[in-house]
Motif scaffolding. Structure first.
Motif, PDB file in Angstrom:
ATOM      1  N   GLY A  62      -4.891  -9.113  18.401  1.00  0.00           N
ATOM      2  CA  GLY A  62      -5.406 -10.320  17.797  1.00  0.00           C
ATOM      3  C   GLY A  62      -5.594 -10.211  16.297  1.00  0.00           C
ATOM      4  N   LEU A  63      -4.830  -9.321  15.642  1.00  0.00           N
ATOM      5  CA  LEU A  63      -4.969  -9.093  14.207  1.00  0.00           C
ATOM      6  C   LEU A  63      -3.687  -9.428  13.453  1.00  0.00           C
ATOM      7  CD1 LEU A  63      -6.723  -5.602  14.457  1.00  0.00           C
ATOM      8  CD2 LEU A  63      -7.826  -7.826  14.164  1.00  0.00           C
ATOM      9  N   GLY A  64      -2.842 -10.242  14.056  1.00  0.00           N
ATOM     10  CA  GLY A  64      -1.549 -10.528  13.439  1.00  0.00           C
ATOM     11  C   GLY A  64      -1.643 -11.270  12.122  1.00  0.00           C
ATOM     12  N   ALA A  65      -2.741 -11.990  11.903  1.00  0.00           N
ATOM     13  CA  ALA A  65      -2.874 -12.768  10.666  1.00  0.00           C
ATOM     14  C   ALA A  65      -3.568 -12.001   9.549  1.00  0.00           C
ATOM     15  CB  ALA A  65      -3.652 -14.057  10.954  1.00  0.00           C
ATOM     16  N   ALA A  66      -3.952 -10.755   9.787  1.00  0.00           N
ATOM     17  CA  ALA A  66      -4.640  -9.979   8.754  1.00  0.00           C
ATOM     18  C   ALA A  66      -3.668  -9.624   7.631  1.00  0.00           C
ATOM     19  CB  ALA A  66      -5.233  -8.712   9.351  1.00  0.00           C
ATOM     20  N   PRO A  67      -4.052  -9.780   6.352  1.00  0.00           N
ATOM     21  CA  PRO A  67      -3.133  -9.524   5.234  1.00  0.00           C
ATOM     22  C   PRO A  67      -3.019  -8.039   4.883  1.00  0.00           C
ATOM     23  CG  PRO A  67      -5.221 -10.330   4.391  1.00  0.00           C
ATOM     24  CD  PRO A  67      -5.341 -10.341   5.892  1.00  0.00           C
ATOM     25  N   VAL A  68      -2.634  -7.227   5.848  1.00  0.00           N
ATOM     26  CA  VAL A  68      -2.418  -5.800   5.608  1.00  0.00           C
ATOM     27  C   VAL A  68      -1.007  -5.595   5.087  1.00  0.00           C
ATOM     28  CG1 VAL A  68      -2.346  -3.505   6.669  1.00  0.00           C
ATOM     29  CG2 VAL A  68      -4.068  -5.160   7.399  1.00  0.00           C
ATOM     30  N   GLN A  69      -0.865  -4.808   4.023  1.00  0.00           N
ATOM     31  CA  GLN A  69       0.454  -4.499   3.481  1.00  0.00           C
ATOM     32  C   GLN A  69       1.032  -3.327   4.267  1.00  0.00           C
ATOM     33  OE1 GLN A  69      -0.663  -3.894  -0.645  1.00  0.00           O
ATOM     34  NE2 GLN A  69       0.089  -5.924  -1.190  1.00  0.00           N
ATOM     35  N   LEU A  70       2.087  -3.623   5.006  1.00  0.00           N
ATOM     36  CA  LEU A  70       2.643  -2.679   5.968  1.00  0.00           C
ATOM     37  C   LEU A  70       3.987  -2.155   5.491  1.00  0.00           C
ATOM     38  CD1 LEU A  70       2.452  -1.417   8.840  1.00  0.00           C
ATOM     39  CD2 LEU A  70       3.576  -3.477   9.693  1.00  0.00           C
ATOM     40  N   ALA A  71       4.248  -0.863   5.756  1.00  0.00           N
ATOM     41  CA  ALA A  71       5.530  -0.259   5.416  1.00  0.00           C
ATOM     42  C   ALA A  71       5.819   0.862   6.396  1.00  0.00           C
ATOM     43  CB  ALA A  71       5.529   0.282   3.979  1.00  0.00           C
ATOM     44  N   ALA A  72       7.108   1.108   6.618  1.00  0.00           N
ATOM     45  CA  ALA A  72       7.562   2.228   7.442  1.00  0.00           C
ATOM     46  C   ALA A  72       8.373   3.142   6.541  1.00  0.00           C
ATOM     47  CB  ALA A  72       8.389   1.739   8.629  1.00  0.00           C
ATOM     48  N   ALA A  73       7.822   4.288   6.184  1.00  0.00           N
ATOM     49  CA  ALA A  73       8.477   5.205   5.253  1.00  0.00           C
ATOM     50  C   ALA A  73       7.982   6.616   5.510  1.00  0.00           C
ATOM     51  CB  ALA A  73       8.194   4.804   3.799  1.00  0.00           C
ATOM     52  N   THR A  74       8.810   7.585   5.118  1.00  0.00           N
ATOM     53  CA  THR A  74       8.438   8.992   5.265  1.00  0.00           C
ATOM     54  C   THR A  74       8.557   9.758   3.953  1.00  0.00           C
ATOM     55  OG1 THR A  74      10.703   9.550   5.936  1.00  0.00           O
ATOM     56  CG2 THR A  74       9.122   9.056   7.692  1.00  0.00           C
ATOM     57  N   SER A  75       9.144   9.165   2.921  1.00  0.00           N
ATOM     58  CA  SER A  75       9.298   9.836   1.642  1.00  0.00           C
ATOM     59  C   SER A  75       8.050   9.627   0.786  1.00  0.00           C
ATOM     60  CB  SER A  75      10.534   9.307   0.897  1.00  0.00           C
ATOM     61  OG  SER A  75      10.603   9.840  -0.414  1.00  0.00           O
ATOM     62  N   VAL A  76       7.412  10.722   0.396  1.00  0.00           N
ATOM     63  CA  VAL A  76       6.210  10.613  -0.428  1.00  0.00           C
ATOM     64  C   VAL A  76       6.551  10.029  -1.794  1.00  0.00           C
ATOM     65  CG1 VAL A  76       4.338  11.941  -1.499  1.00  0.00           C
ATOM     66  CG2 VAL A  76       5.125  12.524   0.800  1.00  0.00           C
ATOM     67  N   ARG A  77       7.709  10.363  -2.331  1.00  0.00           N
ATOM     68  CA  ARG A  77       8.105   9.818  -3.624  1.00  0.00           C
ATOM     69  C   ARG A  77       8.252   8.297  -3.554  1.00  0.00           C
ATOM     70  NH1 ARG A  77      10.362  12.042  -8.156  1.00  0.00           N
ATOM     71  NH2 ARG A  77      10.603  14.050  -7.112  1.00  0.00           N
ATOM     72  N   ASP A  78       8.895   7.800  -2.484  1.00  0.00           N
ATOM     73  CA  ASP A  78       9.046   6.347  -2.339  1.00  0.00           C
ATOM     74  C   ASP A  78       7.702   5.654  -2.177  1.00  0.00           C
ATOM     75  OD1 ASP A  78      11.720   6.852  -2.485  1.00  0.00           O
ATOM     76  OD2 ASP A  78      12.101   6.652  -0.332  1.00  0.00           O
ATOM     77  N   ILE A  79       6.792   6.273  -1.425  1.00  0.00           N
ATOM     78  CA  ILE A  79       5.479   5.664  -1.192  1.00  0.00           C
ATOM     79  C   ILE A  79       4.683   5.582  -2.488  1.00  0.00           C
ATOM     80  CG2 ILE A  79       3.270   5.955   0.003  1.00  0.00           C
ATOM     81  CD1 ILE A  79       4.852   7.313   2.289  1.00  0.00           C
ATOM     82  N   LEU A  80       4.639   6.679  -3.239  1.00  0.00           N
ATOM     83  CA  LEU A  80       3.853   6.691  -4.472  1.00  0.00           C
ATOM     84  C   LEU A  80       4.491   5.814  -5.546  1.00  0.00           C
ATOM     85  CD1 LEU A  80       2.774  10.442  -4.667  1.00  0.00           C
ATOM     86  CD2 LEU A  80       1.550   8.492  -3.699  1.00  0.00           C
ATOM     87  N   THR A  81       5.814   5.721  -5.563  1.00  0.00           N
ATOM     88  CA  THR A  81       6.470   4.829  -6.523  1.00  0.00           C
ATOM     89  C   THR A  81       6.135   3.371  -6.223  1.00  0.00           C
ATOM     90  OG1 THR A  81       8.281   6.408  -6.799  1.00  0.00           O
ATOM     91  CG2 THR A  81       8.687   4.132  -7.479  1.00  0.00           C
ATOM     92  N   THR A  82       6.107   3.027  -4.945  1.00  0.00           N
ATOM     93  CA  THR A  82       5.780   1.651  -4.558  1.00  0.00           C
ATOM     94  C   THR A  82       4.327   1.310  -4.882  1.00  0.00           C
ATOM     95  OG1 THR A  82       7.409   1.782  -2.771  1.00  0.00           O
ATOM     96  CG2 THR A  82       5.766   0.023  -2.642  1.00  0.00           C
ATOM     97  N   GLY A 130       2.475   2.709  -7.075  1.00  0.00           N
ATOM     98  CA  GLY A 130       2.163   2.851  -8.495  1.00  0.00           C
ATOM     99  C   GLY A 130       2.244   1.558  -9.270  1.00  0.00           C
ATOM    100  N   ASP A 131       2.966   0.581  -8.751  1.00  0.00           N
ATOM    101  CA  ASP A 131       3.080  -0.724  -9.413  1.00  0.00           C
ATOM    102  C   ASP A 131       1.916  -1.617  -8.993  1.00  0.00           C
ATOM    103  OD1 ASP A 131       5.431   0.173 -10.502  1.00  0.00           O
ATOM    104  OD2 ASP A 131       6.691  -0.714  -8.936  1.00  0.00           O
ATOM    105  N   GLY A 132       1.200  -2.128  -9.943  1.00  0.00           N
ATOM    106  CA  GLY A 132       0.090  -3.024  -9.646  1.00  0.00           C
ATOM    107  C   GLY A 132      -1.181  -2.266  -9.325  1.00  0.00           C
ATOM    108  N   PRO A 133      -2.213  -2.994  -8.909  1.00  0.00           N
ATOM    109  CA  PRO A 133      -3.491  -2.351  -8.583  1.00  0.00           C
ATOM    110  C   PRO A 133      -3.371  -1.457  -7.354  1.00  0.00           C
ATOM    111  CG  PRO A 133      -3.515  -4.669  -7.957  1.00  0.00           C
ATOM    112  CD  PRO A 133      -2.254  -4.461  -8.730  1.00  0.00           C
ATOM    113  N   ALA A 134      -4.145  -0.386  -7.365  1.00  0.00           N
ATOM    114  CA  ALA A 134      -4.111   0.560  -6.246  1.00  0.00           C
ATOM    115  C   ALA A 134      -4.819  -0.034  -5.035  1.00  0.00           C
ATOM    116  CB  ALA A 134      -4.773   1.869  -6.656  1.00  0.00           C
ATOM    117  N   PRO A 135      -4.393   0.287  -3.827  1.00  0.00           N
ATOM    118  CA  PRO A 135      -5.075  -0.227  -2.634  1.00  0.00           C
ATOM    119  C   PRO A 135      -6.458   0.401  -2.483  1.00  0.00           C
ATOM    120  CG  PRO A 135      -3.391   1.354  -2.013  1.00  0.00           C
ATOM    121  CD  PRO A 135      -3.225   1.119  -3.481  1.00  0.00           C
TER     122      PRO A 135
END
Length: 457
Positions: free
Chosen positions: A141-161, A163-168
């Protein structure tokens, strides 16, 4: 050019050696040594020291005025209780548990509540696709929650993403064993990869003020998988416990730099996810109207929360020559052997020709030493087939001399027992003066306690 030194790192315990061997000399694991490139040995490193050339650090006194770190409450009271009041900004939390116990479900519920409260939340899954996580959220019952979701395993890709904008405000990594750093050679899940990936993620959390949560795998014996240094790197280590056959789960703090490690959170697994249990004592007590031999209620204490659990014992007489068995579920087997020895040596009871089974009802695990007296009462009741009164609770620590020693927070235990309808307490003599609506019976030693249970004056 500096010559690279080769070293071999054990993938089970993290120990390093300069020679390969079939078996690790520290933990005894076979074929676990993997070659890694060490730092280059330069002439400067060999001839110089580290006493100069660096930047001076600021030293402050213990009485310096430093503001307390801000807390990020999830809105899940049991979760916040275990954390010490919520997540701390810039902290790193490691949560481990058996597969399917509900780690991802709990974190998804916490992330969704924080996102619905207006916080920026990032959830990165390395084990499931984004659609799988989205389907689970809809089921909860949480489908409408505004969670920013991603499927990734590369730490470099995660931190690069990120790094743009305010930190979560909250960053969830599920799980750290699936993360991969391209600065280190090796497959995901190895000691070097887990250590390097966690170090980069923790550095990002400290610099940007994000609360980081790492999900960790566990081995078949229940300990956290990967290098032991991972538990030292994080600020908080949580263990999610429980049997998959039971609906109840316990969240226990093993390490907490921002709070105590004696609090637990109790949850119940339902179709709509994990729900909080406000009164855990009701979960671990069986409903019975008349006394049953071998069962005694014990008021355990987890942090500031008393929890009433039922200690169950069964004693079975064997034919002569048979080897008796001792089986324990939910308590320390060494502690049971000690209680049996004290009952034989100090009270004249014989358990040497009988099988002894001890169980804590509801899948709960008792670590409180005050359970000694309740276990002794259950054993004596099972041996004599004389039930302990239904409205009685028992607690106290038993010494090898047979003395019943006092335990901490007797008033809290008695208050919880009175709240649930109990009217009598068997406890150490030093605690018999406590103000309580219960009828208190105090005992100085185990022999007098056994005489009371058996009606021997």
């Amino acid at each position: 050019m500096a010559k690279l030194q080769k070293r071999y790192v054990c993938q089970a315990c993290g120990s390093a050696t300069h020679r390969w061997a079939g078996q690790c000399g520290d933990c005894g694991a076979w074929n676990s040594l993997v070659e890694e490139a060490a730092m280059a040995a330069t002439p400067f490193q060999a001839k110089h020291h580290l006493r100069s050339g660096g930047q001076k650090v600021a030293l402050v006194g213990l009485d310096a005025e430093i503001p307390l770190p801000a807390r990020l409450a999830t809105g899940i009271a049991e979760f916040d209780r275990t954390l010490g009041g919520g997540f701390v900004e810039g902290s790193a939390t490691l949560i481990g548990g058996d597969p399917g116990i509900g780690k991802s479900t709990l974190l998804l519920q916490a992330a969704a509540r924080l996102a619905q409260a207006g916080h920026r939340i990032a959830y990165v899954s390395g084990e499931e696709a984004a659609d799988q996580v989205r389907l689970r959220a809809r089921r909860l019952g949480l489908g409408a929650a505004p969670v920013q979701l991603a499927a990734a395993t590369s730490v470099r890709d995660i931190l690069t993403t990120l790094g743009d904008g305010p930190a979560p405000r909250l960053l969830v990594i599920d799980s750290i064993q699936t993360m991969h750093s391209d600065m280190i050679e090796g497959a995901p899940g190895t000691v070097s990869q887990v250590r390097a990936s966690a170090q980069e993620l923790i550095r990002f959390a400290k610099e940007r003020g994000s609360a980081l949560v790492l999900v960790g795998h566990v081995t078949k014996d229940g300990s956290l998988a990967g290098p032991r240094v991972l538990e030292h790197m994080v600020d908080t280590v949580l263990a999610f416990e429980g049997e998959r056959s039971h609906q109840y789960r316990l969240l226990r703090a093993i390490k907490n730099r921002f709070g105590g490690t004696d609090e637990i959170g109790v949850f119940a697994m339902a179709d709509s996810g994990l729900s909080e249990v406000a009164n855990p004592s009701a979960l671990f007590l069986t409903q019975r109207d008349e006394g049953v031999s071998g069962t005694v209620v014990f008021p355990a204490l987890e942090g500031t929360r008393p929890v009433l659990v039922e200690m169950q014992a069964l004693v079975v007489r064997l034919a002569s020559g048979a080897t008796p068995r001792r089986a324990v579920v939910g308590w320390d087997s060494g502690r049971l052997a000690m209680i049996l020895a004290v009952l034989e040596a100090r009270c004249g009871l014989s358990f040497s020709s009988a099988e002894v089974y001890l169980n804590v009802a509801g899948g709960y695990r008792v670590q409180d030493p005050a359970a000694d007296l309740a276990v002794a009462a259950a054993l004596v009741s099972a041996l004599s087939e004389r039930p302990v009164p239904v409205g009685a609770v028992a607690f106290g620590e038993v010494a090898l001399s047979g003395e019943i020693r006092p335990v901490a927070h007797a008033g809290l235990r008695l208050k919880e027992a009175a709240k649930l309808g109990f009217d009598r307490a068997l406890l150490p003599a030093t605690a018999a003066g406590e103000k309580s609506p219960l009828a208190l019976a105090g005992f100085k030693n185990l022999l007098r306690f056994v005489d009371h249970l058996l009606g021997r004056g």
